[in-house]
Design an enzyme around this catalytic site. Structure first.
Site: not given
Length: 210
Positions: A36, A62-64
């Site tokens: 990530r 960027i999503s969790q």
């Protein structure tokens, strides 16, 4: 050889995903494989495995990790699936899907984000991803692929776009956040005999699709 983020990555998988309701071992393995930190600016890399979204520029995030995992698991991806992703963003979700499926077509309306994601995904060696830039916010089609086994949307639509359900194969699954800015619902939509069945995964908060 382990990289310097490998321990953080494993901790994320164990504490943020597996201890919640992410149970699919293939999904968990994909999160172990995809770095990530590569999809985040260097100044934010120390936050890469926190359970929260991060800015990636152009008003996007960027999503969790948990949200990405929940949407991926709900999609029920398999190794023979052809997938459409609407909203490439950072490319992190794209990489997760590429680990789990045969081919991923990913559509992005912001050229700079698509180009940035393309560089990262190429660096990581993915060869089953096709990135496309949408010239029209209302065009959600991939002209060289008419139907998809699975469709995932990483931004919120005010309603389910009919052009997406038209591209969904019989028996296919669409995962999409639907609603207005202050309240959205994450929906899993399946197609059976031409009819759409919807299931809610609960409330969520995404940037707008258009």
């Amino acid at each position: 050889m382990k990289d310097k983020f490998s321990a953080q990555r494993e901790k994320m998988v164990q504490k943020q995903l597996a201890k919640r309701d992410i149970e699919d071992p293939k999904v968990l393995d994909a999160f172990r494989k995809v770095p990530r930190e590569e999809f985040i600016t260097e100044s934010k890399q120390h936050q890469a495995y926190g359970d929260h979204p991060l800015p990636i520029g152009h008003g996007q995030t960027i999503s969790q990790p948990y949200i990405v995992a929940m949407m991926t698991q709900a999609l029920e991806p398999s190794s023979h699936d052809i997938v459409l992703e609407v909203g490439t963003g950072s490319g992190y979700q794209t990489a997760i899907l590429a680990e789990l499926t045969k081919k991923v077509f990913s559509l992005e309306r912001i050229p700079e984000l698509s180009e940035q994601a393309g560089r990262i995904l190429s660096k990581l060696g993915y060869q089953n991803i096709v990135l496309k830039i949408s010239d029209d916010d209302n065009d959600l089609t991939i002209h060289e692929q008419k139907e998809f086994d699975k469709i995932i949307v990483t931004a919120a639509a005010s309603q389910i776009p009919p052009e997406l359900t038209q591209q969904l194969k019989e028996g296919g699954t669409l995962v999409i956040p639907v609603g207005e800015l202050m309240f959205q619902e994450l929906l899993v939509v399946t197609k059976h005999n031409g009819e759409l069945r919807k299931k809610s995964l609960g409330g969520c908060r995404f940037v707008p699709l258009k």
